[in-house]
Design a protein around this motif. Structure first.
Motif, short mmCIF file in Angstrom:
data_model
loop_
_atom_site.label_atom_id
_atom_site.label_comp_id
_atom_site.label_asym_id
_atom_site.label_seq_id
_atom_site.Cartn_x
_atom_site.Cartn_y
_atom_site.Cartn_z
N GLY A 284 0.79 -1.22 0.00
CA GLY A 284 0.00 0.00 0.00
C GLY A 284 0.82 1.27 0.00
O GLY A 284 0.26 2.36 -0.06
N SER A 285 2.15 1.16 0.07
CA SER A 285 3.02 2.33 0.07
C SER A 285 3.20 2.86 -1.35
O SER A 285 2.86 2.19 -2.32
N PRO A 286 3.74 4.08 -1.49
CA PRO A 286 4.00 4.60 -2.85
C PRO A 286 4.90 3.69 -3.67
O PRO A 286 4.68 3.53 -4.87
N LEU A 287 5.90 3.07 -3.04
CA LEU A 287 6.77 2.15 -3.80
C LEU A 287 6.02 0.90 -4.22
O LEU A 287 6.26 0.35 -5.30
N ASP A 288 5.12 0.44 -3.36
CA ASP A 288 4.27 -0.69 -3.76
C ASP A 288 3.44 -0.31 -4.98
O ASP A 288 3.30 -1.11 -5.91
N ALA A 289 2.90 0.90 -4.99
CA ALA A 289 2.10 1.35 -6.14
C ALA A 289 2.93 1.36 -7.41
O ALA A 289 2.44 0.99 -8.50
N VAL A 290 4.20 1.76 -7.30
CA VAL A 290 5.09 1.75 -8.47
C VAL A 290 5.29 0.33 -8.98
O VAL A 290 5.14 0.04 -10.17
N ALA A 291 5.65 -0.58 -8.05
CA ALA A 291 5.86 -1.97 -8.44
C ALA A 291 4.58 -2.61 -8.96
O ALA A 291 4.60 -3.37 -9.93
N ARG A 292 3.45 -2.28 -8.32
CA ARG A 292 2.16 -2.85 -8.73
C ARG A 292 1.76 -2.39 -10.13
O ARG A 292 1.13 -3.13 -10.89
N SER A 293 2.13 -1.17 -10.49
CA SER A 293 1.77 -0.66 -11.81
C SER A 293 2.62 -1.30 -12.91
O SER A 293 2.16 -1.46 -14.03
N ARG A 294 3.86 -1.69 -12.56
CA ARG A 294 4.75 -2.27 -13.58
C ARG A 294 4.72 -3.79 -13.59
O ARG A 294 4.83 -4.40 -14.64
N LEU A 295 4.66 -4.38 -12.41
CA LEU A 295 4.48 -5.82 -12.22
C LEU A 295 5.69 -6.68 -12.57
O LEU A 295 5.79 -7.81 -12.12
N SER A 296 6.60 -6.16 -13.37
CA SER A 296 7.78 -6.95 -13.72
C SER A 296 8.81 -6.03 -14.38
O SER A 296 8.46 -4.96 -14.90
N THR A 297 10.04 -6.45 -14.36
CA THR A 297 11.06 -5.80 -15.17
C THR A 297 10.86 -6.21 -16.62
O THR A 297 10.52 -7.36 -16.91
N VAL A 298 11.06 -5.28 -17.53
CA VAL A 298 10.94 -5.55 -18.96
C VAL A 298 12.35 -5.71 -19.53
O VAL A 298 13.19 -4.83 -19.34
N TYR A 299 12.58 -6.80 -20.21
CA TYR A 299 13.90 -7.07 -20.79
C TYR A 299 13.85 -6.96 -22.30
O TYR A 299 12.87 -7.35 -22.94
N MET A 300 14.93 -6.42 -22.86
CA MET A 300 15.10 -6.37 -24.31
C MET A 300 16.60 -6.31 -24.58
O MET A 300 17.36 -5.84 -23.70
N PRO A 301 17.06 -6.76 -25.73
CA PRO A 301 18.50 -6.68 -26.00
C PRO A 301 19.01 -5.24 -25.90
O PRO A 301 18.44 -4.32 -26.48
N GLY A 302 20.06 -5.06 -25.11
CA GLY A 302 20.69 -3.75 -24.99
C GLY A 302 20.09 -2.83 -23.96
O GLY A 302 20.63 -1.76 -23.69
#
Length: 637
Positions: A284-302
């Motif tokens: 419920g913290s602001p950082l939780d909201a950030v992580a909740r909105s993204r849900l995962s790291t996005v990977y791409m070459p480079g």
């Protein structure tokens, strides 16, 4: 006698054959007879001939100016026949009366219909508004025509510049710019993206694919909102271990590390240490909201887009040379590599080293293990953990899921912001190496053990379930048949997957004897599961598309003209040395795993299409065919 009448919204003429009170039988110039209602008759006339009336009237109506006619009339309702005499200054002929009818009918902005042959002029304010609307439409039509001509000459219209993203990814068909683009595409035979690229609207194909993804998944941008760095409030004991991690060179979110302690006569104490951002990020913290909105790291070459801000990752990642807050799973392992007990702890873990694949694999692989390992740091620990991994794999009754497949490591040299100037290197790495197996098996042990602990305590969690070959997320601790475990709760990557962070909150509450943040039937738990599954799949699709882009760039960069490939199902073929599958319609029907040689005919970086033509079937050694068959063609072109 002839009549002018209205039928199906059109004016028609015919000769009267029979005249009754309420209906007439008439004959058209074509000779067709029909019955019409008397009420539909607008005008009776004796001359000219029915076929000539409308033609003559249309020519006369062309000279009647609607604005002048509007000025001449009052505000009362009127009949066209009554006004015709006033307009022409004498008893109107049939042609004149019909001409006035056609003029009134053709000017609905000026004259509103009130019945058959009856009209009323539009009020002045309504007329002015309607005329302004017509002028806007006229100007819009001229603007569209101008933009179409500019696009056809491959010049970007000025109006397009501030709305390129919308036109490329989410066009509003009602806008004049989108209509002009559609018309220009029809005229040139090009798709919208190819036409805009010819006009210089797309900085690069890489940017085109990236911006489309960002518009869908990060409409507010990839930057993080300002916020204070989290603080680990709990006083944690320091573990007496020598922990080390194993990752590739590009990994910055180091979630897991290992340790090994010998227990003479008893075996070993194996530590699996997982970064613990849950100790500084509250639900419920602001950082939780950030992580909740993204849900995962996005990977791409480079490049990558992290789930958490860099400052937060730096605080919790298991970097060498410091004590890191961690959730540790300790396994008591017998000399026969049986796991006889386990214990979970929250603690500070001293991480001595971050081992990297490219440094360790030349020293620690199947060949060096068989020949006898040379001396290098953490040699004994790696060997013992690998032996434990083999034992765990055997007990699960499932071979390593990675065995027989390949990893493709992309290395982009240059500034990714100018992707077209970058150079790409793609290295093939056989999966299922001793290091791979060591890490994978210990992660399976941790995720299945912690999943079992949460299930035993009746604490809600999100599980990875596989039944009947289908993998899905669930809040029920069901079996993962592909891994051969009773339950499997993702818990070992909390820095880069929200599900793991959520499960870690539940685990921490379990270990502390506190009420977990998420109840068994919590709506927020189900929402996180649903959103994660959809988002994780979208991120994976994007990663595959960007890998495909760089594969195509590699082919062009290397000047490849012909290449060998392994045949799959339905005319699919995997190109050698690349995670790239293409459809080859020209290939004959061949057995899966057979080898063929292809000629590269065209590459489209915007659509990520590669056109190949079959040249010949290549005879390959049996061992090579076996490897090709094992490497399943799972990517659909």
């Amino acid at each position: 006698m002839q009549v002018l009448f209205e039928e199906d919204g059109a004016f028609r003429t015919a000769a009267i054959v029979a005249d009754n009170d309420s209906s007439l039988q008439v004959e058209a110039a074509s000779g067709k007879r029909s019955k019409i209602k008397a009420a539909s008759v607008l005008l009776r006339f004796s001359e000219p001939a029915p076929a000539a009336l409308l033609d003559d009237a249309e020519r006369l109506a062309a000279g009647i100016e609607p604005d002048f006619l509007w000025e001449c009339l009052g505000d009362e309702e009127f009949s066209f026949a009554e006004v015709a005499g006033e307009y022409f200054g004498h008893a109107a002929t049939a042609v004149e009366a019909t001409a006035l009818l056609l003029a009134l009918h053709a000017a609905p902005v000026y004259f509103h219909r009130k019945g058959r042959g009856r009209f009323r002029r539009a009020p002045a304010d309504i007329l002015q508004a309607a005329l302004a609307g017509l002028e806007r439409k006229r100007q819009q039509a001229l603007s569209i025509a101008r933009m179409v001509e500019e696009l056809k000459s491959f010049t970007l219209p000025t109006e397009f510049r501030p709305m390129i993203s919308q036109l490329l990814y989410k066009p509003e068909r009602s806008r004049s710019e989108a209509r002009a683009l559609d018309e220009a595409c029809r005229a040139t035979g090009l798709s919208a993206v190819h036409l805009l690229a010819r006009c210089g609207a797309i900085r690069s194909p890489h940017d085109y694919h990236l911006q489309r993804f960002l518009l869908d998944s990060f409409p507010q941008g990839v930057g993080f909102p300002p916020g204070e760095a989290p603080v680990v409030n709990a006083a944690l004991p320091r573990a007496e271990v020598r922990a080390f991690s194993i990752d590739d060179a590009a990994t910055t979110e180091i979630d897991d590390a290992f340790s090994l302690q010998a227990m003479p006569g008893l075996g070993w104490r194996v530590g699996i240490h997982i970064a613990a951002p849950s100790l500084g990020i509250a639900p419920g913290s602001p950082l939780d909201a950030v992580a909740r909105s993204r849900l995962s790291t996005v990977y791409m070459p480079g490049s990558k887009i992290t789930m958490l801000p860099d400052a937060v990752v730096d605080l919790f990642t298991l970097s060498s040379g410091r004590d890191c807050p961690a959730l540790s799973l300790y396994l008591t392992v017998s000399p026969e590599f049986e796991i006889t007990a386990h214990e979970s702890r929250l603690e500070l873990v001293p991480v001595l080293a971050n081992l990297r694949h490219h440094d360790i694999e030349p020293l620690f692989n199947e060949q060096t293990i068989a020949a006898g390992l040379s001396e290098f740091p953490f040699r004994d620990e790696l060997l013992t953990l690998w032996q434990l991994a083999n034992a765990c794999e055997g007990r699960r009754g499932k071979p390593s899921a990675m065995q027989g497949q390949h990893d493709y490591n992309f290395r982009v040299e240059g500034d990714i912001a100018d992707a077209e100037a970058c150079r790409i290197e793609i290295a093939v790495r056989q999966r299922g190496s001793p290091l791979d197996k060591l890490v994978a098996e210990l992660m399976i042990v941790a995720n299945s053990t912690w999943g079992g602990l949460l299930a035993q305590r009746g604490i809600a969690a999100i599980y990875r379930v596989q039944t009947g070959g289908k993998v899905r997320m669930s809040t029920s601790p069901q079996a993962h048949e592909g891994l051969g475990v009773k339950q499997y709760a993702w818990s070992t990557s909390p820095l880069r997957r929200y599900v793991d962070l959520l499960n870690q909150w539940q685990l921490v509450a379990c270990l502390r004897g506190e009420t977990p943040p998420f109840a068994a039937r919590s709506e927020s738990l189900f929402a996180a599961l649903r959103d994660f599954e959809l988002t994780y799949a979208a991120y994976a699709d994007f990663q595959r598309s960007m890998e495909r882009y760089w594969c195509l760039r590699w082919l062009r960069q290397q000047g490849v003209e012909t290449i060998e490939a392994s045949v799959g199902r339905e005319n699919l073929a995997r190109l050698d040395g690349l995670p790239l599958v293409v459809r080859v319609p020209s290939a004959p029907e061949l057995k899966s795993g057979q080898r063929i040689r292809l000629r590269l005919e065209s590459i489209d970086f915007l659509t990520l299409e590669l056109a190949c033509r079959y040249l010949e079937t290549v005879r390959a050694p049996a061992a090579l065919l076996d490897a090709a068959e094992a490497d399943a063609l799972e990517v659909v072109d």
